[in-house]
Design an enzyme around this catalytic site. Structure first.
Site: not given
Length: 300
Positions: A26-27, A216, A218, A249, A258
């Site tokens: 996803r990310d 979460h 980064h 993002c 990430n």
């Protein structure tokens, strides 16, 4: 679907002391200049599961015109290997995304709200309060689904700057008011100092003691592992990471990649913290991610 308030892994306990959710599908993919084919995404999920990853964030149910890398979310969830101990989650920003995720039989739907108003407008097209209101109605309309929360730009926003703790707490309370009892706080840019994240996290946990918080992270300058250490000292046991350190993002200028799952796992293992993840098999999964990206279809 799971019963209200239940999480799939409560029936299938996860091994280890820390739970890592890998978010590369996803990310990781959403900020790459290619679209990875659904069969390749399924293969990555299988490789991560074979390495012992028990929580995989596989997609976002968002408009593919805005995030083309996330096209085919329904096809992906229909093809993912089920029946094992892996929990597959997916993001939703609005009622339409929630409805799609429910129809796709997603194990856990992650409700995303930005603490930064500027990021909320860029990412969701609406202010945070309006996003919360729409999600509240969507949650109420799907009492059989399992929901968690994610607060984007929880500490620093590319548009608004440093997020005051009371602002973050307002958003977290909004999610908790929907019955969400687990949420992650995202350092979306990856630039927030570990000590500030730790202070804010401690304050939010004290204000919402019935919510389980994770991070979460980064990683702008190699500081994410220091943040992990600070969070572990506070008793946090859930972290997001992405195989290969991919991600960012598209609606947050300056967002860094990430925290890499393989770096996080190696770091935790060096500290004697169990994850249930095999480092050699994880390296194979990272290699597969790179191959899949190399043969992805370039965005036009």
């Amino acid at each position: 679907m799971p019963a209200p308030g239940r999480h799939p892994e409560e029936d299938l306990p996860l091994p280890g002391d820390v739970t890592i959710t890998d978010v590369v599908l996803r990310d990781g993919l959403q900020d790459e200049p290619v679209v990875v084919a659904v069969p390749d995404r399924v293969a990555v999920a299988a490789a991560l599961a074979a390495a012992g990853v028990r929580a995989i964030e596989a997609a976002s149910f968002v408009n593919p015109a805005r995030v083309p890398q996330m096209a085919g979310a329904e096809e992906l969830f229909a093809a993912l290997p089920r029946g094992g101990r892996v929990r597959y989650s997916a993001l939703a920003l609005n009622a339409r995304g929630v409805a799609r995720a429910v129809a796709a039989d997603v194990d856990e739907i992650v409700l995303v709200v930005s603490a930064g108003q500027g990021h909320s407008l860029a990412n969701a097209g609406r202010g945070a309060e309006e996003v919360l209101a729409g999600l509240r109605d969507a949650v109420a309309g799907h009492p059989g689904a399992a929901f968690t929360g994610a607060v984007s730009t929880a500490f620093t926003c590319p548009f608004d700057g440093e997020i005051p703790p009371h602002r973050l707490l307002d958003v977290a309370r909004g999610l908790a008011g929907m019955g969400v009892t687990r949420m992650v706080l995202a350092d979306t840019l990856g630039t927030t100092r570990p000590e500030r994240i730790a202070r804010t996290l401690a304050a939010v946990r004290a204000a919402l003691p019935d919510v389980e918080f994770g991070l979460h992270l980064h990683d702008a300058s190699g500081q994410a592992l220091d943040t992990v250490d600070a969070a572990l000292e506070l008793g946090v046991t859930r972290f997001d990471a992405a195989a290969g350190g991919y991600g960012g993002c598209p609606f947050a200028p300056g967002a860094h990649g990430n925290l890499a799952t393989e770096r996080l796992v190696a770091h935790l293992h060096s500290r004697g913290v169990r994850t249930g993840i095999d480092e050699d098999a994880l390296a194979d999964a990272v290699s597969l991610v790179r191959k899949c990206l190399a043969r992805g279809t370039p965005l036009t």
